[in-house]
Design a protein around this motif. Structure first.
Motif, mmCIF file in Angstrom:
data_model
loop_
_atom_site.group_PDB
_atom_site.id
_atom_site.type_symbol
_atom_site.label_atom_id
_atom_site.label_comp_id
_atom_site.label_asym_id
_atom_site.label_seq_id
_atom_site.Cartn_x
_atom_site.Cartn_y
_atom_site.Cartn_z
ATOM 1 N N TYR A 3 0.836 -1.191 0.000
ATOM 2 C CA TYR A 3 0.000 0.000 0.000
ATOM 3 C C TYR A 3 0.876 1.248 0.000
ATOM 4 C CZ TYR A 3 -3.029 -3.613 1.911
ATOM 5 O OH TYR A 3 -3.706 -4.772 2.124
ATOM 6 N N ASP A 6 0.018 7.217 1.480
ATOM 7 C CA ASP A 6 -1.232 7.983 1.554
ATOM 8 C C ASP A 6 -2.439 7.094 1.828
ATOM 9 O OD1 ASP A 6 0.187 10.247 1.144
ATOM 10 O OD2 ASP A 6 -0.278 10.409 -1.002
ATOM 11 N N PHE A 7 -2.425 5.925 1.198
ATOM 12 C CA PHE A 7 -3.515 4.972 1.405
ATOM 13 C C PHE A 7 -3.583 4.585 2.891
ATOM 14 C CE2 PHE A 7 -5.058 0.590 1.766
ATOM 15 C CZ PHE A 7 -6.271 0.668 1.084
ATOM 16 N N TYR A 9 -2.247 6.119 5.445
ATOM 17 C CA TYR A 9 -2.522 7.267 6.310
ATOM 18 C C TYR A 9 -4.027 7.544 6.365
ATOM 19 C CZ TYR A 9 -1.713 11.569 8.837
ATOM 20 O OH TYR A 9 -1.714 12.548 9.808
ATOM 21 N N ASP A 10 -4.665 7.316 5.233
ATOM 22 C CA ASP A 10 -6.114 7.467 5.156
ATOM 23 C C ASP A 10 -6.820 6.448 6.055
ATOM 24 O OD1 ASP A 10 -7.029 9.539 3.507
ATOM 25 O OD2 ASP A 10 -8.446 8.101 2.591
ATOM 26 N N ILE A 11 -6.324 5.226 6.032
ATOM 27 C CA ILE A 11 -6.878 4.156 6.875
ATOM 28 C C ILE A 11 -6.821 4.566 8.347
ATOM 29 C CG2 ILE A 11 -6.574 1.745 7.659
ATOM 30 C CD1 ILE A 11 -7.260 1.663 4.780
ATOM 31 N N LYS A 13 -6.507 7.569 9.593
ATOM 32 C CA LYS A 13 -7.353 8.733 9.868
ATOM 33 C C LYS A 13 -8.807 8.306 10.091
ATOM 34 C CE LYS A 13 -6.671 11.695 6.564
ATOM 35 N NZ LYS A 13 -6.261 12.710 5.612
ATOM 36 N N ASN A 14 -9.217 7.273 9.340
ATOM 37 C CA ASN A 14 -10.591 6.769 9.459
ATOM 38 C C ASN A 14 -10.739 5.679 10.519
ATOM 39 O OD1 ASN A 14 -11.728 8.394 7.383
ATOM 40 N ND2 ASN A 14 -10.609 7.124 5.916
ATOM 41 N N ASN A 16 -9.912 2.600 10.520
ATOM 42 C CA ASN A 16 -10.499 1.437 9.855
ATOM 43 C C ASN A 16 -9.978 0.130 10.461
ATOM 44 O OD1 ASN A 16 -11.210 -0.574 8.078
ATOM 45 N ND2 ASN A 16 -10.958 0.713 6.256
ATOM 46 N N THR A 25 1.142 1.196 12.731
ATOM 47 C CA THR A 25 1.540 2.597 12.663
ATOM 48 C C THR A 25 2.594 2.851 13.733
ATOM 49 O OG1 THR A 25 -0.801 3.045 12.267
ATOM 50 C CG2 THR A 25 0.629 4.946 12.634
ATOM 51 N N THR A 42 -4.832 10.964 15.689
ATOM 52 C CA THR A 42 -4.000 10.580 14.545
ATOM 53 C C THR A 42 -2.704 11.408 14.526
ATOM 54 O OG1 THR A 42 -6.024 10.157 13.310
ATOM 55 C CG2 THR A 42 -3.990 10.271 12.030
ATOM 56 N N SER A 45 1.533 13.181 9.775
ATOM 57 C CA SER A 45 2.092 12.219 8.816
ATOM 58 C C SER A 45 3.623 12.221 8.836
ATOM 59 C CB SER A 45 1.560 12.490 7.415
ATOM 60 O OG SER A 45 1.947 13.781 7.016
#
Ligand SMILES: [Zn+2]
Length: 172
Positions: A3, A6-7, A9-11, A13-14, A16, A25, A42, A45
């Motif tokens: 991955y 950015d992908f 980091y999005d996970i 943030k949400n 998931n 992380t 979070t 980055s």
């Protein structure tokens, strides 16, 4: 782990949960590592480094987060460890050789040892010995004598079994 940053980091943030155990992380500013779903704030980055196994994160000196407990849960350990555990449990009447184990999963014995210890906090030998002595305990409860039991649990003599058994009970 294929991955992009950015992908992932999005996970995080949400928060998931679907990616818990898939990657971790690591937060450079705090030295802590987390599950992607961690409820903590979070991190920026620039402070984040993503790592594929909890073991690697630990080796890099990160500590597990107290909030999301990234070391918990069976799916965070490699699946092949179960093969090793079953094999040890099925061979209680003798010492198991390193070579058998490394052939079983096609990995260097040092890799096997490292992951095993990480999961069980016991070495392969200690784990196997505990299984053998627990079996001895069960057989004793069934009324078998030490003389009958020692070859079944991989001890060459009654004396050897007695010694190990007393020590085992002592530390339990
Ligand atoms: Zn966390």
């Amino acid at each position: 782990m294929n991955y992009s940053f950015d992908f992932m980091y999005d996970i995080i943030k949400n928060r998931n949960k679907d990616y818990d155990g898939v990657f971790f992380t690591c937060v450079k500013s705090t030295g802590i590592f987390c599950l992607p779903s961690c409820k903590a704030k979070t991190p920026f980055s620039k402070n984040v480094e993503f790592i594929s196994t909890a073991l690697e994160a630990k080796e890099k000196g990160y500590r597990p987060c107290r909030r999301c407990h990234p070391m918990n849960g069976p799916h965070f350990y490699p699946k092949w460890l179960e093969k090793i555990e079953t094999y040890l449990a099925n061979n209680l009447n003798r010492a198991v050789l390193d070579l058998e184990l490394s052939n079983l999963v096609n990995l260097e014995i040092s890799t096997v040892r490292r992951h095993f210890k990480n999961k069980h906090t016991l070495s392969l030998k200690e784990f196997h010995r505990n299984l053998r002595l627990e079996k001895a305990r069960k057989l004793m409860q069934e009324g078998k004598t030490m003389k009958e039991i020692h070859p079944l649990v991989g001890y060459q003599s009654v004396k050897g079994l007695k010694l190990a058994y007393t020590k085992h009970l002592g530390i339990m």
